[in-house]
Structure formats: C-alpha cells, structure tokens
Design a protein around this motif. Structure first.
Motif, PDB file in Angstrom:
ATOM      1  N   VAL A  48       0.809  -1.135  -0.222  1.00 28.39           N
ATOM      2  CA  VAL A  48       0.156  -0.055   0.134  1.00 28.39           C
ATOM      3  C   VAL A  48       0.737   1.199   0.201  1.00 28.39           C
ATOM      4  O   VAL A  48       1.884   1.383   0.774  1.00 28.39           O
ATOM      5  CB  VAL A  48      -1.041  -0.010   0.985  1.00 28.39           C
ATOM      6  CG1 VAL A  48      -2.031   1.233   1.238  1.00 28.39           C
ATOM      7  CG2 VAL A  48      -1.594  -1.374   1.465  1.00 28.39           C
ATOM      8  N   SER A  49       0.678   2.196  -0.862  1.00 31.10           N
ATOM      9  CA  SER A  49       1.506   3.265  -1.221  1.00 31.10           C
ATOM     10  C   SER A  49       1.284   4.513  -0.119  1.00 31.10           C
ATOM     11  O   SER A  49      -0.046   4.860   0.343  1.00 31.10           O
ATOM     12  CB  SER A  49       1.370   3.875  -2.564  1.00 31.10           C
ATOM     13  OG  SER A  49       2.282   5.084  -2.374  1.00 31.10           O
ATOM     14  N   ALA A  50       2.243   4.768   0.582  1.00 27.25           N
ATOM     15  CA  ALA A  50       1.958   5.880   1.890  1.00 27.25           C
ATOM     16  C   ALA A  50       3.309   6.795   1.550  1.00 27.25           C
ATOM     17  O   ALA A  50       3.864   7.059   2.564  1.00 27.25           O
ATOM     18  CB  ALA A  50       1.792   5.044   3.261  1.00 27.25           C
ATOM     19  N   GLY A  51       3.606   7.378   0.483  1.00 27.91           N
ATOM     20  CA  GLY A  51       4.549   8.127   0.209  1.00 27.91           C
ATOM     21  C   GLY A  51       5.382   7.826  -0.973  1.00 27.91           C
ATOM     22  O   GLY A  51       6.368   8.381  -1.243  1.00 27.91           O
ATOM     23  N   ALA A  52       4.963   6.704  -1.622  1.00 22.39           N
ATOM     24  CA  ALA A  52       5.856   6.047  -2.481  1.00 22.39           C
ATOM     25  C   ALA A  52       5.680   6.640  -3.940  1.00 22.39           C
ATOM     26  O   ALA A  52       6.511   6.402  -4.914  1.00 22.39           O
ATOM     27  CB  ALA A  52       5.683   4.830  -2.487  1.00 22.39           C
ATOM     28  N   ASP A  53       4.453   7.145  -4.013  1.00 23.22           N
ATOM     29  CA  ASP A  53       4.158   7.879  -5.197  1.00 23.22           C
ATOM     30  C   ASP A  53       3.888   9.577  -4.924  1.00 23.22           C
ATOM     31  O   ASP A  53       3.331  10.111  -3.922  1.00 23.22           O
ATOM     32  CB  ASP A  53       2.686   7.580  -5.761  1.00 23.22           C
ATOM     33  CG  ASP A  53       2.606   6.003  -6.241  1.00 23.22           C
ATOM     34  OD1 ASP A  53       2.923   5.426  -7.530  1.00 23.22           O
ATOM     35  OD2 ASP A  53       2.594   5.105  -5.188  1.00 23.22           O
ATOM     36  N   VAL A  54       4.635  10.328  -5.940  1.00 26.83           N
ATOM     37  CA  VAL A  54       4.921  11.609  -5.629  1.00 26.83           C
ATOM     38  C   VAL A  54       5.016  12.398  -6.553  1.00 26.83           C
ATOM     39  O   VAL A  54       5.228  12.094  -7.881  1.00 26.83           O
ATOM     40  CB  VAL A  54       6.671  11.656  -4.888  1.00 26.83           C
ATOM     41  CG1 VAL A  54       6.805  12.930  -4.275  1.00 26.83           C
ATOM     42  CG2 VAL A  54       6.797  10.627  -3.860  1.00 26.83           C
ATOM     43  N   LEU A  55       4.665  13.803  -6.324  1.00 22.54           N
ATOM     44  CA  LEU A  55       4.536  14.819  -7.279  1.00 22.54           C
ATOM     45  C   LEU A  55       5.809  15.754  -6.840  1.00 22.54           C
ATOM     46  O   LEU A  55       5.701  16.412  -5.718  1.00 22.54           O
ATOM     47  CB  LEU A  55       3.455  15.510  -7.315  1.00 22.54           C
ATOM     48  CG  LEU A  55       3.220  16.943  -8.127  1.00 22.54           C
ATOM     49  CD1 LEU A  55       3.570  16.787  -9.448  1.00 22.54           C
ATOM     50  CD2 LEU A  55       1.800  17.555  -8.038  1.00 22.54           C
ATOM     51  N   PHE A  56       6.710  15.757  -7.686  1.00 23.31           N
ATOM     52  CA  PHE A  56       7.857  16.717  -7.348  1.00 23.31           C
ATOM     53  C   PHE A  56       7.941  17.953  -8.352  1.00 23.31           C
ATOM     54  O   PHE A  56       7.476  17.842  -9.534  1.00 23.31           O
ATOM     55  CB  PHE A  56       9.315  15.994  -7.803  1.00 23.31           C
ATOM     56  CG  PHE A  56       9.554  14.997  -7.026  1.00 23.31           C
ATOM     57  CD1 PHE A  56      10.378  15.250  -5.723  1.00 23.31           C
ATOM     58  CD2 PHE A  56       9.325  13.632  -7.065  1.00 23.31           C
ATOM     59  CE1 PHE A  56      10.527  14.415  -4.680  1.00 23.31           C
ATOM     60  CE2 PHE A  56       9.796  12.756  -6.177  1.00 23.31           C
ATOM     61  CZ  PHE A  56      10.507  12.956  -4.844  1.00 23.31           C
ATOM     62  N   ALA A  57       8.202  19.187  -7.992  1.00 26.15           N
ATOM     63  CA  ALA A  57       8.132  20.421  -8.639  1.00 26.15           C
ATOM     64  C   ALA A  57       9.276  21.337  -8.446  1.00 26.15           C
ATOM     65  O   ALA A  57       9.900  21.057  -7.319  1.00 26.15           O
ATOM     66  CB  ALA A  57       6.843  20.978  -8.338  1.00 26.15           C
ATOM     67  N   ARG A  58       9.626  22.106  -9.489  1.00 26.43           N
ATOM     68  CA  ARG A  58      10.785  23.031  -9.050  1.00 26.43           C
ATOM     69  C   ARG A  58      10.247  24.518  -8.623  1.00 26.43           C
ATOM     70  O   ARG A  58       9.014  24.610  -8.741  1.00 26.43           O
ATOM     71  CB  ARG A  58      11.484  23.315 -10.414  1.00 26.43           C
ATOM     72  CG  ARG A  58      10.800  24.088 -11.507  1.00 26.43           C
ATOM     73  CD  ARG A  58      11.729  24.317 -12.787  1.00 26.43           C
ATOM     74  NE  ARG A  58      12.006  23.328 -13.722  1.00 26.43           N
ATOM     75  CZ  ARG A  58      13.002  22.629 -13.643  1.00 26.43           C
ATOM     76  NH1 ARG A  58      13.947  23.005 -13.158  1.00 26.43           N
ATOM     77  NH2 ARG A  58      12.921  21.540 -14.692  1.00 26.43           N
ATOM     78  N   ALA A  59      10.763  24.988  -7.986  1.00 31.18           N
ATOM     79  CA  ALA A  59      10.785  26.493  -7.408  1.00 31.18           C
ATOM     80  C   ALA A  59      10.478  27.429  -8.614  1.00 31.18           C
ATOM     81  O   ALA A  59      11.056  27.160  -9.648  1.00 31.18           O
ATOM     82  CB  ALA A  59      11.961  26.871  -6.493  1.00 31.18           C
ATOM     83  N   PRO A  60       9.496  28.422  -8.596  1.00 34.66           N
ATOM     84  CA  PRO A  60       8.764  28.687  -7.242  1.00 34.66           C
ATOM     85  C   PRO A  60       7.502  28.062  -6.815  1.00 34.66           C
ATOM     86  O   PRO A  60       6.816  28.339  -6.086  1.00 34.66           O
ATOM     87  CB  PRO A  60       8.520  30.192  -7.548  1.00 34.66           C
ATOM     88  CG  PRO A  60       8.282  30.445  -8.934  1.00 34.66           C
ATOM     89  CD  PRO A  60       9.132  29.302  -9.598  1.00 34.66           C
TER      90      PRO A  60
END
Length: 310
Positions: free
Chosen positions: A100-112
């Motif tokens: 069960v995913s609890a942080g393993a699938d992520v949205l990453f983004a660049r600043a700002p």
C-alpha cells in the motif's frame, strides 16, 4: 550465519513445492512494491513452485500481455486491475495485497512552485498509464484547477529525471525512487500518496480459469516466504534487489519508507476485514465518474469486482 539461514529457508521451501509442468506465468514491471517476487526469483524459488516471472518494462506491457493470453497472473495496482476487468473478459481474482503506497508515489516540482495551485500553466510530466492518470486526477481534486489548466507531457518514468534536469518539464508525477536524483536537480516534493491513504494499492491478480486454488495458495506462500526473508535479512537481500531493480541504496530506502508491505497482517485487514471490497467500490465509482476507464462499458464492473476475493 545469515547465509545459512537463507539456505535453510530455501531448502524448506523446495521440500514443500513440487515442480509443476504448467507454470503460472506472472507478469510484473520492476517496482519495489513487487520486490518479494523478484527476490524469490533471485533465490530460484519460483521454478520449484511452478511459477515463472515474466518481466515487462512498463505496466502497459503487463496489461497487454494479460489481455492477449500471455500471462496467467500479474502484479498491478488496484486501479489497473479495474481497468483490466473493464476491458477484457478475464475472470479475475485478487489473491494478495502486495503493498500500500504511503508516500511512494510523488509529485515533484521546481521552485517557485510550492503548492498544487501553483501548477496552473506549468508543464507536468506523467507516465501514460492508468496509475498516472489516476494520480493526476486526484492531484487536481485537491485544487481549483482542471486538466485544461496544465500542459501535460507524456513521459515514461525512466525519462523523467533527464527531462526535468533539461528544463522540459516543471513538475513530474513519479515514484519516490526517482526522488534523490530529482532533488539533486532542485526538485521539491509537494504532494504524495500519504495524502491519499489506502488509495494506491499493489495487488497480485490471477485469472481464475488459468490458476487453480492450489496454485493460488502456492503464490501466496511464495510471496510471504520471500517477504519474510527480505525483512529478516536486509544485509544480504538488499544488494540483490539493488542489482535486479536498478536502484541505488538511497532510492530503495526512500521508496520502502513510503510503502506498507503486504505481510499477513495487512492481507488479513484488506482481504478478510472488508477493506478491499470497500476500496473496489469507491475506486470503481470514482474512475467511472472521471471517465478513467477509456469509455469502455463498465455498467457491470462493480458487481463483477465484488466477487474478487482472497
């Protein structure tokens, strides 16, 4: 001493499993949530159990292989399982909760970019899979944005780090395993599956017409034996998984930190205590409302999925 324990476990498993001329073909892509199956293959436990692991570069290949009769079973996410059920005549059964995913699938983004609402007008890379579409849809649910407010770039996971570093995308929906490399290029985690508790679930699915009850039992036993070996002997098993799955130690650990692995207790909760049935109904309704089933007729999907059982 550790190696002796592993060899003893191997001997015990081999004693309990006789070769089966009709091997169960299990399809999987290389994801840490499926690691016990890969570890069992590394230990050469699969063949004596009558199981053959068939590796695919992407989940799309796994789904295609199952539909075309090349597989008898597969490691999939729950949303992918519903998509497969809706788009085929297969008689599916979920026999195991893998993780069960609890942080393993992520949205990453660049600043700002710091919040989900900051994604308006940005280029967001996402893999063209059922899970990618589902995660993106759930991200949008947390905002005032629609898909028209984004520039969505179809991007396989193995190309995402390079595309981000080259400035071709401003954000990516990806796995935690890509986090260390993305963060080295300045990316920041702004959303992950901890905000979607119990929604992204990895399962082992079989076709009832091809996999009999004894074979299903054997699959579950192999999974639990390999998971226990991994958890009890990390010093010996982690290097095997790093090589097999192409991960760095940092990527393995950050991904594992975001997974609740499917041990017997997790499987009892999901398969026997009703969590799976509730999740199937909720997810089926959501995917139907959001048209994530590719406009395939799915009026009978929920009743059919209710018979998925352990």
């Amino acid at each position: 001493m550790v190696r002796g324990s592993i060899l003893l476990m191997t001997f015990i498993v081999l004693l309990g499993c006789q070769p089966d001329p009709d091997n169960i073909r299990v399809g999987s892509n290389r994801w840490l949530g499926y690691a016990p199956l890969y570890l069992a293959d590394e230990f050469r436990w699969t063949a004596p159990s009558g199981i053959r692991l068939v590796e695919y570069p992407t989940t799309t290949g796994v789904l295609r292989g199952f539909r075309n009769g090349m597989l008898d079973a597969a490691m999939l996410t729950l949303d992918e399982t519903l998509l497969l059920q809706a788009s085929s005549d297969l008689n599916l059964e979920i026999v195991l909760i893998a993780s069960v995913s609890a942080g393993a699938d992520v949205l990453f983004a660049r600043a700002p970019i710091a919040t989900l609402d900051d994604l308006r007008g940005q280029r967001i890379g996402v893999e063209n899979t059922a899970l990618g579409a589902y995660f993106l849809s759930r991200v949008l649910d947390q905002t005032q944005l629609t898909i028209a407010d984004l520039e969505v770039v179809s991007l396989p996971v193995h190309e995402q780090v390079e595309a981000y570093a080259a400035g071709r995308v401003d954000a990516v929906i990806t796995f935690a395993s890509e986090g260390p490399a993305l963060e080295a290029s300045g990316a920041r985690r702004i959303f992950d599956s901890r905000q979607l508790p119990g929604e992204i679930v990895d399962v082992l699915v079989v076709d009832r017409q091809r996999v009999n009850p004894e074979q299903r039992r054997r699959l579950r036993a192999l999974w639990f034996d390999a998971l226990r070996a991994w958890q009890d002997h990390r010093n010996e098993t982690d290097p095997r998984l790093l090589a097999r799955l192409g991960l760095t130690p940092a990527a393995l650990q950050v991904t594992l930190d975001g997974l609740l692995m499917g041990d017997p207790a997790v499987n009892r909760e999901w398969l026997h205590d009703g969590q799976l049935r509730r999740s199937i109904k909720r997810l089926s309704r959501y995917m139907s409302e959001r048209q994530l089933l590719n406009n395939i007729r799915h009026e009978g999907l929920a009743p059919r999925c209710e018979v998925l059982e352990c």
